[in-house]
Motif scaffolding. Structure first.
Motif, PDB file in Angstrom:
ATOM      1  N   UNK A   7       0.821  -1.207   0.000  1.00  0.00           N
ATOM      2  CA  UNK A   7       0.000   0.000   0.000  1.00  0.00           C
ATOM      3  C   UNK A   7       0.857   1.260   0.000  1.00  0.00           C
ATOM      4  N   UNK A   8       1.905   1.255   0.803  1.00  0.00           N
ATOM      5  CA  UNK A   8       2.781   2.430   0.881  1.00  0.00           C
ATOM      6  C   UNK A   8       3.491   2.668  -0.438  1.00  0.00           C
ATOM      7  N   UNK A   9       4.036   1.580  -1.029  1.00  0.00           N
ATOM      8  CA  UNK A   9       4.708   1.710  -2.331  1.00  0.00           C
ATOM      9  C   UNK A   9       3.738   2.148  -3.412  1.00  0.00           C
ATOM     10  N   UNK A  10       2.510   1.645  -3.339  1.00  0.00           N
ATOM     11  CA  UNK A  10       1.491   2.012  -4.326  1.00  0.00           C
ATOM     12  C   UNK A  10       1.215   3.507  -4.276  1.00  0.00           C
ATOM     13  N   UNK A  11       0.994   4.041  -3.059  1.00  0.00           N
ATOM     14  CA  UNK A  11       0.727   5.474  -2.932  1.00  0.00           C
ATOM     15  C   UNK A  11       1.926   6.288  -3.397  1.00  0.00           C
ATOM     16  N   UNK A  12       3.128   5.777  -3.127  1.00  0.00           N
ATOM     17  CA  UNK A  12       4.339   6.480  -3.552  1.00  0.00           C
ATOM     18  C   UNK A  12       4.424   6.535  -5.076  1.00  0.00           C
ATOM     19  N   UNK A  13       4.119   5.411  -5.726  1.00  0.00           N
ATOM     20  CA  UNK A  13       4.174   5.359  -7.195  1.00  0.00           C
ATOM     21  C   UNK A  13       3.127   6.281  -7.806  1.00  0.00           C
ATOM     22  N   UNK A  14       1.911   6.239  -7.266  1.00  0.00           N
ATOM     23  CA  UNK A  14       0.859   7.117  -7.787  1.00  0.00           C
ATOM     24  C   UNK A  14       1.260   8.578  -7.611  1.00  0.00           C
ATOM     25  N   UNK A  15       1.861   8.886  -6.457  1.00  0.00           N
ATOM     26  CA  UNK A  15       2.315  10.257  -6.208  1.00  0.00           C
ATOM     27  C   UNK A  15       3.366  10.696  -7.214  1.00  0.00           C
ATOM     28  N   UNK A  16       4.287   9.793  -7.542  1.00  0.00           N
ATOM     29  CA  UNK A  16       5.331  10.128  -8.525  1.00  0.00           C
ATOM     30  C   UNK A  16       4.710  10.413  -9.898  1.00  0.00           C
ATOM     31  N   UNK A  17       3.735   9.602 -10.286  1.00  0.00           N
ATOM     32  CA  UNK A  17       3.102   9.808 -11.590  1.00  0.00           C
ATOM     33  C   UNK A  17       2.305  11.106 -11.605  1.00  0.00           C
ATOM     34  N   UNK A  18       1.611  11.413 -10.516  1.00  0.00           N
ATOM     35  CA  UNK A  18       0.876  12.682 -10.462  1.00  0.00           C
ATOM     36  C   UNK A  18       1.834  13.873 -10.473  1.00  0.00           C
ATOM     37  N   UNK A  19       2.991  13.704  -9.882  1.00  0.00           N
ATOM     38  CA  UNK A  19       4.006  14.764  -9.898  1.00  0.00           C
ATOM     39  C   UNK A  19       4.484  15.005 -11.326  1.00  0.00           C
TER      40      UNK A  19
END
Length: 848
Positions: free
Chosen positions: A601-613
Motif C-alpha cells: 500500500x505504501x509503495x502504491x501510494x508512492x508510485x501514484x504520487x510520482x506519476x501525479x508529480x
C-alpha cells in the motif's frame, strides 16, 4: 483589352452571388497583358473549384451564364506572349469545361478548342518549350476526354500524334501524363465505340483504338529502346487500371513480342517486364489465360533474382494460380536463403530448403559474393518473406524449420559468431559483419516465424542467437530494438510450448537470462537503449502477465526497481516509456489479487504520487501524455478502488489536466471522464454505454440524482464546458460528444429546449450567459470555472438545466467545421487572387 461582362445573367446554385460578382474581375486580372506572378497553389485551387462546379452541373449554362470565362480564354490566346503558368491554367480550365459534351460543343462553336489544342495553338508557339505549358495541354486534353466528340476531335486534328511524341518528353511528369492519357483514350474508345466482342483483327477495333494499338505494336517492334520502354510503361498502366475482357484480346496480339524481350539481353528492359507481369497478375482476366502463365514461368527463369523476387512474392499471394507456377515462385524466393544455408557448412549438416533451383545457383552465389549486391539481395528476400508471413492464410506452406536455420545463420554471420568452412560462407560472413540492414530484416522475419508451426524444436537455438544479440556491446540501438521485438514474440511462443509439454525449467532459465540482460540494458548510457528496454518490458507485461513463471522471474529481479528509477531520467522519451512500464508493472505489483495489500500500500501510494508529480510538473509533453494514458487504463480496469475512491482520483487528475498546455493531455483527460462516467452509470445498474437510456425502473430519479451529484462533486462539468472553448478543435469536439451522451442519459426523450427557463431567474441568467460564452468558442475570454457570473458547475440542478437548454447540436456543427473553412471558400480564393494582382487598371506599379 477585352471588356468582361460585369454581371452574369443568372446564378447557378453551386456559385454564390459574391463569387459570381468577383469572377469577372478575376478573369480580367488573369488575362491582363502585364500579368503578375501567381501562386501555382492558388491557381490549382481555382481549378479544383471549377471541377466541383462542372461536376455538379454538366449543362452548358455555366459558360453561357458566365461569359467572362469564354472571354478570358479568348483574351489569353490573343496575348502575344502569355505567362506560361496562365497559359497552362487556361488549357486545363478549357479541358475541365469541355468535359461536358454540351459545353464541348459550345467551345467548338466559339472556335476556342482548335486554337487551344490544335496545330495552330500553343503547339506551334515558343511557349511550347515550357514544360508547364505541355503539362497543361496534356491535362486539359485528359479532362476533356470524357465523350466521343472529344475523342474524334483529337484523332482527326492530329492531336494524338502530339501525345505519342510527348511520351518521350524530357519532363518525366509530362511523359507520364501522356502515357496515362493514351491509356484513358484507348479505354474510352473501346468501351464507348464497340458494339460486338473484339478479336485480334484490326477491323473489329474502333478507329482511335486502332491508331493507339498500332503505335504500341510498332514501338515494340522497333529497334529503339526508348520506344519499347514507352510502350511497356503504357501497357503496364493499362493492365494495372483496366481489367476488361478486351485487354486479354489485346494481350494475345502482343504476347509473342513481349516474350522475345526476355531472351534479348541487349535491350535491358527486363525490369519493366517484371512490372508489367506484376500488374497483369492482379487482373482476373488472366486467371486462366495459359499464355500469360507460360510467360510468367519463363520470366521467373530468365529474370535476375533481384528482378524476379517482386514477381515471385506477388504470385505467391494469388489464390488463383497454377500450382506449378506457385512452386516455381517459392523456389525463386527461397534460393538465396538456401544458398546461405549451404554456405554455412560443407557438407550440408541439415536438410536444405530446396531440392532444385530455378535460376542458375552460380548466379545466386555470385550475387552473394559481391559486396555491392549481397546485402540488397538478402534484404529484398527477407522483406518478401516477411510480407508472406504476414498473410492470415498462406496459399501454400513454407518450409519453416530450414528457413529458421537459414535466418539464424544470417544473424550469426552478421555478428561474427559463426566461422563457416566453405569459401562462399567465409566471403558472405565478411560482407555481412555488422550489416545493420540485414540484421534488422532477418530479425523481423525471425519474429514472424514465431507464429509458424514446426519451429518449436529449434526454440533453444533461437534464444541462443537472440540472447547473443541482446548481450553483445556491438549491437546497435536500432538492431537492439528489433531484437527486443523478436524476443518478445518468441517468449510468448516459449510459454505456449512450456504449457503444452511441461518444459518449465527451460522457460525459467531463458526468462532468468532475459531479465539479467534487461537489467544491464536499463542502465545503459545510451538513452535509445534505455528507451527500447522499457518498451520491451511493457510488451512482456502485456503479453505474459497471466504466466506465474514470468511474474516470479520479473519480481525476483532488479527490473522493477530500475524501471521506477528511470521515472527521473534526464531524457523525456525515456521518462515517458518508464511511466508506461511502471503503470503496467502496477497490475502485477499493486493491483493483482494475490499482491500483499499491507506491504504494497505504501509503495502504491508512492508510485501514484510520482506519476501525479510528473503529470503536474514535467516540462515535456511525452511523459505527461504517458501518465494520463496510464491513469485511463487504471480506471478502465477498475484498479482505482471503489466508486468514491475513483471519484476523488479522477477529480484530482482533472484539476491538473485542464490547465495542461498539451492538447493531447487535455484530450486524455476527456477520455478519463468518459470512462469514469461509464463506471458511474454502470454502478447504478445501467448497461454498457455510451450512456444508452434504459427502462424507467432502472433510470429512476434517485439513481439519476446520485450519478449527477457524483459528476458535479468531481467537477467534471466545469472541465467539459470549459473544453468546449478549447483552442484545439479535437478537444472541443470530444467534450461536445461527451455532453451530448450525458444529455441522452439524463433526458432519454429529449426535445430541444426541454428544460428552458427564463433569464429572469438567477439560474436562467447564468445558463444564458454560459450559452453566449460557448458560442464564442476558442475566442471566449475569462471562462468561469469557479462560479463566476453565477454559473455553479457543482450544482446538480443548474447542470441539468444547462444540459437541457444549451444547443449542443449547434455547437457540434460549429466545432466540426475545419478551422480554415472560411479561408478555403471560393469567395476567399477569388479575393486572394485579386489581392495578389491589386487594382491593375488604377495602379499598375503595384504588380511589378
Amino acid at each position: 483589352m477585352t471588356m468582361f461582362s460585369p454581371e452574369p445573367r443568372s446564378l447557378l446554385p453551386a456559385m454564390t452571388r459574391e463569387c459570381s460578382v468577383l469572377l469577372p474581375r478575376v478573369c480580367a486580372a488573369l488575362a491582363h497583358p502585364r500579368q503578375p506572378r501567381y501562386d501555382d497553389t492558388c491557381l490549382e485551387k481555382l481549378l479544383d473549384w471549377f471541377r466541383s462546379l462542372t461536376a455538379s452541373d454538366p449543362s452548358v449554362e455555366l459558360v453561357q451564364d458566365n461569359p467572362c470565362l469564354m472571354e478570358f480564354i479568348a483574351s489569353v490566346l490573343a496575348l502575344p506572349k502569355p505567362s506560361p503558368s496562365i497559359l497552362s491554367f487556361t488549357l486545363r480550365l478549357a479541358g475541365i469545361l469541355a468535359a461536358s459534351e454540351s459545353r464541348f460543343q459550345h467551345l467548338q462553336q466559339e472556335k476556342l478548342l482548335v486554337r487551344l489544342f490544335g496545330r495552330d495553338g500553343p503547339l506551334s508557339s515558343s511557349a511550347w518549350e515550357d514544360a508547364s505549358v505541355r503539362s497543361g495541354w496534356v491535362n486539359g486534353v485528359h479532362s476533356m476526354m470524357q465523350h466521343q466528340p472529344a475523342l474524334h476531335f483529337l484523332c482527326e486534328g492530329g492531336g494524338i500524334d502530339v501525345i505519342f511524341t510527348l511520351q518521350g518528353d524530357p519532363s518525366l511528369f509530362v511523359a507520364s501524363a501522356a502515357s496515362q492519357l493514351l491509356v484513358h483514350m484507348l479505354t474510352l474508345s473501346v468501351e464507348s465505340e464497340t458494339t460486338k466482342p473484339l478479336t485480334t483483327k484490326d477491323c473489329d477495333w474502333p478507329a482511335c483504338a486502332q491508331i493507339i494499338i498500332k503505335h504500341i505494336e510498332d514501338s515494340l517492334q522497333s529497334s529503339s529502346a526508348s520506344h519499347i520502354e514507352q510502350s511497356l510503361k503504357l501497357l503496364t498502366s493499362l493492365f494495372g487500371s483496366c481489367h476488361a475482357v478486351w485487354t486479354e484480346v489485346l494481350w494475345l496480339r502482343i504476347a509473342k513480342q513481349i516474350e522475345s524481350f526476355l531472351m534479348e539481353e541487349t535491350l535491358q528492359v527486363q525490369h519493366m517486364l517484371a512490372n508489367l507481369l506484376l500488374k497483369m497478375s492482379r487482373s482476373p482476366v488472366f486467371d486462366t489465360e495459359g499464355s500469360f502463365w507460360a510467360l510468367v514461368t519463363s520470366a521467373l527463369e530468365h529474370l535476375t533474382p533481384v528482378q524476379a523476387g517482386p514477381l515471385a512474392v506477388r504470385i505467391l499471394r494469388l489464390y488463383k494460380c497454377p500450382q506449378d507456377v506457385r512452386i516455381q515462385a517459392l523456389t525463386v524466393l527461397l534460393q538465396p536463403m538456401d544458398c546461405i544455408l549451404r554456405a554455412a557448412s560443407q557438407p550440408l549438416e541439415y536438410a536444405g530448403l530446396l531440392d532444385e533451383s530455378v535460376s542458375d545457383p552460380i548466379t545466386i552465389e555470385s550475387l552473394l559474393s559481391s559486396k555491392s549486391s549481397c546485402a540488397s539481395l538478402l534484404c529484398q528476400t527477407l522483406a518478401h518473406l516477411k510480407e508472406l508471413l504476414s498473410l492470415v492464410d498462406l496459399p501454400m506452406d513454407l518450409p519453416s524449420t530450414p528457413l529458421l536455420r537459414s535466418l539464424m545463420t544470417i544473424l550469426q554471420f552478421c555478428n561474427g559468431f559463426l566461422s563457416p568452412a566453405s569459401t562462399l560462407g567465409s566471403t558472405v560472413s565478411r560482407i555481412l559483419i555488422n550489416s545493420f540492414r540485414v540484421q534488422r530484416s532477418a530479425l523481423d522475419v525471425l519474429a514472424a516465424l514465431s507464429e509458424q508451426k514446426g519451429c518449436d524444436t529449434l526454440i533453444g537455438s533461437v534464444f541462443d542467437v537472440l540472447l547473443a544479440y541482446l548481450e553483445s556491446p556491438n549491437t546497435s540501438p536500432t538492431v537492439l530494438k528489433t531484437t527486443f521485438q523478436a524476443t518478445s514474440k518468441w517468449l510468448v511462443r516459449l510459454q505456449e510450448v512450456s504449457c503444452s509439454n511441461s518444459q518449465w525449467q527451460q522457460a525459467e532459465k531463458i526468462l532468468e537470462d532475459v531479465f539479467l540482460v534487461l537489467q544491464k540494458r536499463l542502465c545503459s548510457p545510451c538513452w535509445e537503449v534505455r528507451d527500447s528496454s522499457l518498451e520491451f518490458l511493457t510488451v512482456l507485461i502485456k503479453c505474459l502477465t497471466d504466466q506465474d513463471e514470468f511474474r516470479q522471474s520479473l519480481l525476483s529481479s532488479e527490473v522493477p526497481r530500475l524501471t521506477e528509477n528511470l521515472l527521473e531520467d534526464p531524457e523525456s522519451y525515456v521518462r515517458a516509456s518508464a511511466v508506461t512500464a511502471v503503470g503496467h508493472l502496477a497490475f502485477i505489483t499493486y493491483f493483482a489479487p494475490e499482491s500483499p495489500v499491507v506491504k504494497n500500500q505504501c509503495n502504491k501510494e508512492s508510485t501514484i504520487g510520482k506519476l501525479q508529480e510528473i503529470l503536474s510538473r514535467d516540462p515535456e509533453g511525452f511523459p505527461r501524455r504517458a501518465v494520463i494514458s496510464i491513469f485511463i487504463e487504471w480506471v478502465r480496469q477498475g484498479c482505482t478502488g471503489q466508486l468514491e475512491d475513483t471519484e476523488q482520483f479522477v477529480s484530482r487528475v482533472i484539476q491538473t489536466v485542464e490547465h495542461d498546455l498539451d492538447w493531447e493531455v487535455r484530450l486524455g483527460g476527456l477520455e478519463l471522464v468518459d470512462i469514469f462516467c461509464h463506471h458511474a452509470f454502470c454502478h447504478f445498474g445501467l448497461p454498457k454505454c455510451p450512456y444508452a437510456p434504459v427502462s424507467s425502473a432502472v433510470t429512476s430519479s434517485i439513481h439519476q440524482n446520485e450519478v449527477l451529484q457524483i459528476l458535479c462533486r468531481a467537477n467534471l462539468f466545469s472541465f467539459l464546458f470549459r473544453s468546449l472553448c478549447d483552442c484545439d478543435q479535437p478537444v472541443g469536439q470530444r467534450a461536445c460528444d461527451l455532453l451530448l451522451n450525458l444529455r441522452i442519459n439524463f433526458y432519454p426523450t429529449f426535445t430541444p429546449r426541454d428544460s428552458r427557463v427564463t433569464e429572469d431567474s438567477p439560474v436562467g441568467h447564468s445558463i444564458a450567459w454560459l450559452q453566449r460564452t460557448l458560442r464564442q468558442g476558442s475566442l471566449a475570454k475569462n471562462f468561469p470555472t469557479d462560479g463566476g457570473n453565477g454559473v455553479d458547475f457543482q450544482d446538480p440542478e443548474s447542470m441539468m438545466i444547462a444540459l437541457g437548454t444549451i444547443d449542443l447540436e449547434e455547437l457540434r456543427d460549429e466545432l466540426n467545421k475545419s478551422s480554415d473553412h472560411i479561408e478555403k471558400s471560393p469567395q476567399s480564393l477569388l479575393q486572394d487572387i485579386l489581392a495578389t494582382v491589386g487594382t491593375i487598371e488604377e495602379n499598375e506599379a503595384d504588380c511589378y
